[in-house]
Design an enzyme around this catalytic site. Structure first.
Site, mmCIF file in Angstrom:
data_model
loop_
_atom_site.group_PDB
_atom_site.id
_atom_site.type_symbol
_atom_site.label_atom_id
_atom_site.label_comp_id
_atom_site.label_asym_id
_atom_site.label_seq_id
_atom_site.Cartn_x
_atom_site.Cartn_y
_atom_site.Cartn_z
ATOM 1 N N ASP A 117 0.827 -1.202 0.000
ATOM 2 C CA ASP A 117 0.000 0.000 0.000
ATOM 3 C C ASP A 117 0.863 1.254 0.000
ATOM 4 O OD1 ASP A 117 -2.036 1.828 0.216
ATOM 5 O OD2 ASP A 117 -2.404 1.466 2.342
ATOM 6 N N ASP B 236 -1.708 5.263 -5.632
ATOM 7 C CA ASP B 236 -2.019 4.419 -4.475
ATOM 8 C C ASP B 236 -2.179 2.961 -4.889
ATOM 9 O OD1 ASP B 236 -2.854 3.348 -2.078
ATOM 10 O OD2 ASP B 236 -4.883 4.161 -2.200
#
Length: 490
Positions: free
Chosen positions: A101, A318
């Protein structure tokens, strides 16, 4: 073999004992003393724990190394829609599967004290729980710790009644986690020579989750934790860089087709076709300056100010997001342009309020390329599979649907849908992100220095410079000795 080990050990001790004096004459100044009394037995695990600490110190001499992680998972939303890797924590080491992440900073894993956390996973993996009491090298972080006190005013840390440095995070999809910080050994493989890998460890601070909400509680997508690759102080990238173990740069190549997977390295993947765009300064996330969008070479009529970075606007990269999200002012022109481009070759249909298309041939033959244009003249070219996903069956067949989602909050997010099948380099030292199209099943060239003249395949290395070569050889010999002696103990 034993004779060879003894000779190597003697050479290492001799090399460490020699110091060059002011006159250029070698001086022997090192005296050796026994750490553990000769008349007492020492548990093997105690020795191993001590060696792990030493190996971490040895590795800190390498002014930057390649830390390599295996990648599993896929961008396909019908198969989970996330990429994850394995990390090892604690003594003895325990393995955890954690989501990759880039939209958050902290590495956290689920604590064994979490009563409502998932017990099984739809990914077909066994879920593991971190038990601080079972690790001989673990310690909790107190509120008086410098790490906690320096960030206690942020959402990344707060003080609980038990004097534990705690945290509470809320993610963009509404899920969340809370827990407390732990410091323990983190294990990793560092490439330090041609086809040579050093198994090493270093102390890092990470989160131990005791409470989870939202999608994190659902067994179908359950995983052991999240591996935050953000740019703040508590990210593993920042912690290892501050210890001198790696440079402040990491790269990934997420494979889009088949079973997914890919590559993730703490280091810079090199490719001659790489383009770079500067990071927007003073932002907590990886913000890029998106300036325009073109479909089939035609610029879309979008006001550039809708992409401008502010408190509630901007464009974020992201890897923890599966799809891609566009601000409403850009989403509508984008969908209209795609529909117009394929009007003669595809049948537009709506499925669950999403624009979809029924086609009779390959999408690469029908749908146009899309160009996301960023500051610095860097264009990100999207193939049809970077903006289309399979839809649910409708009358006439199974359509392809626009994978971009419309958002009203002004923040555009580039998720795995557009990140897949590309090398992405997050160069925090030079404050930029680079990318290029790539088949992520192929080998990659990785540099561990700030210059581009030293690169090697992931898993291979070719260094120049005698001082670094000597330190690498010494470290490798120490690992050989330690591994051989450790196996003989058993």
């Amino acid at each position: 073999m034993k004779l060879l080990i003894i000779i190597i050990f003697i050479l290492l001790v001799a090399a460490a004992a020699v110091v060059i004096g002011d006159g250029g004459i070698p001086e022997r100044v090192l005296t050796l003393e026994r750490v553990f009394p000769a008349n007492k037995t020492v548990e093997v695990e105690v020795l191993r724990a001590r060696d792990r600490v030493r190996h971490a110190r040895i590795l800190q001499r390498f002014s930057g190394g390649i830390v390599d992680f295996n990648v599993a998972g896929t961008a396909d939303p019908y198969y989970g829609g996330l990429y994850f890797t394995k990390v090892k924590l604690g003594s003895p080491p325990k393995e955890f599967n954690v989501q990759i992440d880039t939209g958050s900073d902290i590495l956290w894993v689920t604590c064994n004290s979490c009563s409502d956390c998932p017990q099984s996973s739809g990914f077909g993996i066994d879920l593991n729980f971190f038990d601080i009491g079972s690790s001989t090298t673990a310690s909790t972080v107190s509120c008086s710790d410098s790490m906690c006190s320096s960030i206690v005013q942020t959402s990344d840390a707060l003080c609980s009644e038990g004097n534990q440095c705690s945290y509470k995070f809320q993610y963009g999809d509404g899920s969340g986690t809370s827990g407390h910080y732990v410091t323990d050994l983190f294990y990793f493989d560092t490439i330090v020579g041609p086809s040579m890998v050093a198994n090493s460890s270093a102390y890092i601070t990470f989160g131990c989750s005791t409470y989870q909400t939202g999608s994190l509680t659902k067994p179908d997508k359950a995983i052991d934790g999240i591996f935050g690759f953000g740019q703040q102080r508590l990210s593993v990238v920042s912690q290892l860089s501050s210890h001198g173990i790696t440079l402040k740069v990491f790269s990934h190549c997420l494979k889009g087709d088949g079973t997914g997977g890919g590559k993730l390295v703490l280091g810079e993947i090199m490719d001659p076709t790489m383009v770079y765009s500067p990071l927007v300064p003073s932002q907590p996330h990886y913000n890029l300056d998106l300036q325009s969008i073109a479909v089939n070479g035609q610029m879309l009529p979008i006001d550039p100010t809708v992409f401008a970075t502010s408190d509630n606007r901007g464009t974020i990269v992201d890897s923890g997001t599966t799809l891609t999200y566009l601000v409403a002012e850009a989403f509508e022109p984008f969908v209209n342009a795609i529909t117009a481009a394929v009007s003669q070759l595809a049948t537009p249909v709506l499925s669950k309020d999403t624009q979809c298309y029924l086609v009779t041939s390959s999408i690469n033959e029908i749908f146009p390329d899309v160009s996301l244009n960023f500051a610095g003249g860097a264009a990100m070219i999207l193939k049809p599979e970077n903006y289309l996903v399979h839809g649910d069956p409708v009358d006439g067949g199974t359509p392809w649907c626009i994978g971009f989602q419309k958002v009203q909050n002004g923040v555009s997010i580039l998720g795995d849908l557009v990140l897949k099948d590309k090398i992405f380099v997050y160069d925090l030292s030079k404050k930029r992100i680079g990318w290029t199209d790539y088949d992520c099943s192929n080998d990659v060239n990785v540099s561990i220095t700030s210059s581009k003249d030293e690169s090697r395949y992931a898993g291979e290395l070719s260094e120049s410079g005698s001082s670094r070569t000597i330190s690498v050889i010494q470290a490798l010999l120490l690992h050989i000795v330690a591994a051989t002696l450790g196996s003989s103990l058993w």
